[in-house]
Structure formats: C-alpha cells, structure tokens
Design an enzyme around this catalytic site. Structure first.
Site, PDB file in Angstrom:
ATOM      1  N   CYS A  21      25.941  31.339  16.758  1.00  0.00           N
ATOM      2  CA  CYS A  21      25.142  30.655  17.780  1.00  0.00           C
ATOM      3  C   CYS A  21      24.142  31.595  18.432  1.00  0.00           C
ATOM      4  O   CYS A  21      23.194  31.155  19.069  1.00  0.00           O
ATOM      5  CB  CYS A  21      26.035  30.078  18.871  1.00  0.00           C
ATOM      6  SG  CYS A  21      27.095  28.772  18.289  1.00  0.00           S
ATOM      7  N   CYS A  43      21.788  30.116  29.049  1.00  0.00           N
ATOM      8  CA  CYS A  43      22.603  31.304  29.340  1.00  0.00           C
ATOM      9  C   CYS A  43      23.457  31.066  30.584  1.00  0.00           C
ATOM     10  O   CYS A  43      24.613  31.499  30.653  1.00  0.00           O
ATOM     11  CB  CYS A  43      21.717  32.531  29.565  1.00  0.00           C
ATOM     12  SG  CYS A  43      20.782  32.982  28.104  1.00  0.00           S
TER      13      CYS A  43
END
Ligand code: FES
Lengths: 394, 281
Positions: free
Chosen positions: B35, B105
């Site tokens: 990922c 994030c």
C-alpha cells in the site's frame, strides 16, 4: 545553503553560454522574424544559424528540423502526423515505459478507435525485440519507442529497432529527450523518421524543443495558424529559445565525451559508494546499457519521499521513483512495468548528474545518505522483515 | 515537493517517540508495504486505563511520519476513552494541516489507534479481518472505511475520498463504486452521464441553410484571419463539397484544416454524419 542538483533528468541548469546567447533576443533584438521590416527580419538569420547547429548535433539536414515548444509537443506532433498521414492504418506500437507525452497520446488514440500494442520490458527494463517484431502488422501506422528511459536510464537498442521496423516499411518515432547531449546521435545512420528533443534537458531553457522529421516522410502539422516553419508548425518563433537551443546543442555535442567519461565515473562512484555503505540497496535497470548520468536505486523498507525530504535538508535534490511526490499514490509506471517488488519500488530514488556535477557534491551525498537511510529504517516497521503487515488486502 | 507546514517538517525531521517499545500493553497496526503506507503504534496503558507511553514505527512519506509522531504526543497522558475520541481531523489540525492529497496519512493514524484500542478492549481487531467489502483492490480499502471517511470528514467528491483513504488512487477501476458509495452515503443520486443530444432531423433545405450559416459566420472569418478563405460548392446529402481559397489553396495543411476545423465544426453544429470534401479547382 548550496544546492547540489542531482535531478538533471527532470531539468538542467541553463548553461551560462546559452543564457548569453539568448539575452539579446529578450532585450534589444525583439523583432518578429515574420515581419517585413528589417528590424524583425534580421533575427531570421539567427534562427537559420540555430537550425544548422541543432541539425549538426543530430547529423541531419537543417530542413529536417522543426522547432517546437517542448519535447511533449514534438512527441505529439510526430505521433499525430504519422497516424493522420496514413488514415487507413489503425495500429500503433509503443512501450509500457514511455514518457506520458507518448503514453497519453497512445491512450487518446485508443479512445479514438486505434489499436495500441504496449511492449513489455523485463526486470532490467529491457525490451524484447522479438515481441516488437511480432507486434508489427500491415496496418501498423507507427512505432514509437523512446531512446532511453528517463527514470532508470536504460537505453533501448534503437539501431536494431530501426532495422526491424524499417524492414517492414513502418514509420518510427523516438523520444530522445533524455539522450540528446548524453549519447552521440547520428541520424545519417540511425533510421528513425521522427526524433523529439527538449532544450531544457541539455542546459537550454524550458519551453523550447525540436522535432526531426526525415526528409520525404509525410507530415501533417499539429499546430495550425501562420506559415512559420514552412507551415509545419505555426506560431510566432520563440527566437530567444531557438537561439538558446542552437547554442545548447552545440555545447552538448562538444560535451558528449565528458558525459561518457567524467560524468559516468562520478555516477559510478556515487552508486558504488552508496551500495557499499548501505545494505539492502538495489539498482533499478540494466547496469550496462544505460545513460552515463543516471542511477536509480531502491532502498528496501523505506519510502522515497522521506529520503528526498531528508536529502533536501542538505540541499541535495534528487527525485523519487514512487510517484508519491507527484500526487499519484502508486510506484511509477516504469518500476511497475519492470516488476520491481513493492519492498523496493516505494523506496526508489533517482540521481541524475550533469556536466556541472562535482566530486565534492558526490562526496556530500555519500557522507549524508547512509545516516538518512538508517534513521528512516530505524523508524520503519518492515526493517528486517520481508512480509507486508497484515490488514491490507492489496 | 509538497507544501508542508513547519510543524509537519518539524515532526518529520525530529520525530517524537519513534521506534518500537519494549513490553507494550498493546500494539495497533495498519497498512502494508504494497500500500505504500504502514503504521505500527505501541501503547503502554496503566491499570487506571491511562496511556503512559506511546511510540510508533512508520513506513511512509513525510506526512505519514509526522502524523504518527504527533499522534503519539496527543495520546500520552490521555485515558483510553479520551484517546478513542481522537479523529483524523484532530491529527491533521495538530500539524497545522496536511496537503489535501495527504489526508490519508492522518486517517492511517486514526485507524492504527483504533486497532490498538480494540485489541486493548479485547474486541476483534477490524483491521485484521477488515470490516465490510474491499472496494479498492489496489489499496485494500473497504466500503466501511470509505463511508466513514465520507461522513466524518464531510467529503463530497471521489477525489476527496482518494485523498483521505487512497481508494481510487491506483488503477482507477473502483471509481464507479466510489461514486455510488458517495451518493448512497450522502443520500444523493449518483451523477448520471449527460444524455447525448438526439440526432437532429433536418430537411435538405434546413441543412443547406445551417451549413451556409456556420461557414459564413464562423469558419470563413477564422480562415480569413490567416488570409485564407473557403467556398461552399455543393451539398449532396451529408456530403459537403468545398473549395479552399486564398492562402488556404495549395497550403500543405489544407486537408487538415478541412477535417479538423471545417468538418468538425459542421459535425458539431449541424449533423454528426457530415463529411467535408475538397474539390480542387
Ligand atoms: S481498485 Fe481502486 S484504484 Fe485500483
């Protein structure tokens, strides 16, 4: 802080000689080359001179050079010209690792009903010439294959490719944006029909490019308008840019030996230095046939943007092989096409040197990079482990 | 280069609480190498349910490291219940904001925290066996994660979903599903493709008049700017016969002008079947 610029495949510094050559055309000699009066008309001879210099650098005749705004325009012009001049042919061959200036035109053609074959590359980024040969068909309008790859530096065997493609009477275009000025190119010997180049990759300014069109090859202009470039590319001439390109080409031709000895030696010192000081580093691409200035290295367990940002602290500019910095989230299409494992692909960094790169700059990278990599690795949950963490099905 | 705030840069360059922890009470994990982002969050929790220490290990870009670092700071001293209320928005805010494309994030921070807290409570870790159906195969994002990102962050476009979850940021195959989930979650209709205008049925006379009008009012003036001209000679059904004049006659690109300018404009304005042919005089 001093900038240590090791991202020359992205763009290069304008050479001082090039800047000097172009300045008069941005100051006093601002006339339009198409004007009837002498003030404008006088710049025409500088365009002629620049065309000659560009042609000389490629071993072709000046009439075979069309000035454009960039490598992308040159690539687009070549491809669209080839397909429009042969409307009955509906097949195009290219590779999976081309620059978007070619790949996106290929997708556009696919949408318009063309069939496009994308040739594979192997794990070292090399083409299979048998696959190329097998892909050619009577209705193939064009083969478009780059001379060398911008990311991994791998050079494609263009002379051999030309033999294969031309033996079938098919048009051949090459995006030589990365090789002009780095590798000798002699269009007397290299049987391509179109060759695209860009000034800012050879220490010229941005916004300037050129397209070589072999004499006798059918041509359809991409930009329509006035009669500049003999009707082959409309638009008021960018005189300063054209003069700059001429000068840059002259300098590049003179610098090819340096590129192949001094720059290559610096690149090899950088690469070997990194690989011996840092464990778990892998080189992306063919170690033999690649550009003398390019090194693409993959650092296992860590991610490229983090390395880049830490390098930036020391003024070191490089580029990331994961497309993270460019907004996309996946590793670059080139690394994916080469089948670079994810463990490495996300941590790929490209260093690309130039005639201005110095020994001291390489020393600084060799001094700082090992510490950066170990800091990041100390933070990574994967260091020392090869398997992906659970929880993600990708 | 991304436009990071000073605080993001600071947390990236001087990460707080980086590294694994000896003897943690619990560990939360999200992401994978494939990922491109992964976070392991280590928590030490005392008997009163207060987080006494937090450290992290992150594989990812500068904003992933900064988000993890700031999360550990936010967590220290909080009770488990207080920690459970931390959202990705709070992580991003604490950093002075993240670039839109890097919001995922902060989401990763929130998910790692949830993973840790669920393990602490002895509940099934949803990220070991992801809750819901995988929608984006490239990044392994489930519909549950997508719906939640939409609701909690008031997302209104597929691009925003990608910024917050990465779904749709790879091959793009899941984009239609993302559109559907977005519409369902927000209770709106998915955008329907614009209906194609029905083909106009024109009589011969109407067609002739319309072709003449477009040539006179649009095409000819634009050719005249370059000292060229065009003459309409005849119309035979869908075939329009023209002759180029002025600078256009004998111009090497006249065929291109006919197809790309004249024919395209007439197809758009009059009839998509029109074919324009040049009669050379
Ligand atoms: S499946 Fe979602 S981007 Fe590929």
């Amino acid at each position: 802080m001093k900038v240590i610029y090791l991202d020359n495949n992205a763009t290069t510094r304008v050479a001082p000689e090039v800047l000097e050559a172009m300045l008069p055309f941005l100051r006093e000699s601002y006339g339009n080359a198409s004007s009837m009066h002498g003030f404008g008309g006088q710049v025409g001879k500088f365009i002629t001179e620049a065309r000659e210099r560009t042609a000389q650098g490629l071993g072709c005749s000046p009439e075979e050079i069309i000035f454009s705004s960039c490598g992308t325009e040159s690539d687009n012009t070549a491809i669209f010209s080839a397909v429009r001049s042969q409307p009955e042919k509906r097949h195009v061959v290219t590779t999976r690792v081309e620059h978007p200036a070619v790949l996106n035109v290929a997708s556009h053609l696919e949408i318009a009903g063309y069939e496009v074959t994308h040739l594979k590359v192997d794990e070292l980024g090399r083409l299979d010439l048998q696959e190329l040969e097998d892909s050619l068909r009577p209705d193939t309008a064009l083969v478009s294959i780059m001379h060398a790859n911008n990311e991994n530096g791998v050079i494609f065997p263009l002379e051999r490719i030309a033999e294969i493609v031309k033996s079938k009477g098919i048009l051949l275009h090459t995006d030589a944006v990365q090789t002009v000025g780095k590798l000798p190119i002699d269009l007397q010997k290299l049987a391509v029909d179109f060759l695209a180049l860009s000034a800012h990759k050879v220490h010229g300014p941005k916004g300037m490019g050129a397209l070589y069109v072999r004499r006798g090859v059918p041509f359809r202009p991409f930009m329509l308008g006035g009669h500049q470039e003999k009707g082959r590319r409309a638009g008021t001439e960018n005189v300063a840019g054209i003069v700059a390109l001429g000068k840059a080409m002259e300098l590049a031709a003179a610098g090819i030996d340096e590129e192949n000895t001094r720059v290559k030696a610096l690149r090899d010192r950088l690469e070997q230095g990194i690989m011996s000081a840092i464990p778990d580093v892998r080189r992306n691409g063919d170690p033999e046939n690649r550009l003398p200035n390019t090194s693409s290295l993959a650092f296992k367990y860590i991610e490229g943007e983090s390395i880049l940002l830490m390098l930036d602290q020391y003024g070191i500019c490089a580029s990331s092989g994961s497309a993270c910095t460019s907004g996309s989230l996946e590793p670059s299409h080139v690394l994916r096409a080469m089948g670079v494992p994810f463990t490495f692909a996300h941590g790929s960094i490209r260093f690309s040197l130039s005639r201005y790169t110095t020994d001291e700059e390489i020393d600084l990278v060799l001094r700082e990079l090992p510490g950066i990599v170990s800091r990041l690795r100390a933070m990574s949950p994967f260091t020392g482990k090869d398997e992906a963490a659970p929880g993600c099905a990708c | 280069m991304w436009d990071y705030t000073d605080k993001v840069r600071d947390h990236f360059l001087n990460p707080r609480n980086a590294g694994p922890m000896d003897d943690p009470t619990v560990v939360g994990e999200v992401g994978s190498l494939a990922c491109g982002d992964a976070l392991k969050l280590f928590l030490k929790i005392d008997d009163a349910g207060r987080i006494t220490d937090a450290t992290f290990q992150t594989f990812g870009c500068a904003s992933a490291i900064a988000s993890s670092s700031v999360l550990t700071e936010l967590l220290k001293g909080k009770t488990v219940d207080e920690a459970a209320a931390i959202t990705n928005k709070e992580i991003a805010m604490e950093l002075g904001g993240l670039p839109r494309e890097k919001m995922h994030c902060s989401v990763m921070g929130q998910e790692a925290l949830e993973s840790a807290l669920k393990r602490y409570r002895g509940e099934l870790d949803p990220l070991v066996k992801p809750e819901g159906e995988i929608v984006c195969k490239c990044f392994g994002v489930t519909d549950v994660q997508i719906r939640r990102a939409i609701t909690e962050n008031d997302l209104t476009t597929v691009e925003e979903i990608t910024d917050y979850t990465k779904a749709g940021g790879g091959c793009g195959e899941c984009v239609l599903d993302l559109e559907r989930i977005l519409a369902e979650t927000r209770g709106t209709e998915p955008a329907k493709p614009k209906p194609v205008a029905p083909k106009r049925k024109l009589t011969n006379l109407q067609r002739m008049q319309l072709v003449t009008k477009v040539i006179d009012e649009e095409i000819r003036p634009s050719l005249k700017k370059d000292r060229g001209d065009i003459e309409l000679l005849d119309i035979e059904g869908a075939k329009v016969l023209v002759s180029m004049r002025g600078a256009c006659s004998g111009c090497p690109s006249s065929q291109l002008t006919i197809k790309e300018l004249v024919q395209r404009r007439l197809r758009d304005a009059v009839d998509p079947d029109i074919i324009v042919e040049e009669v050379r005089s």
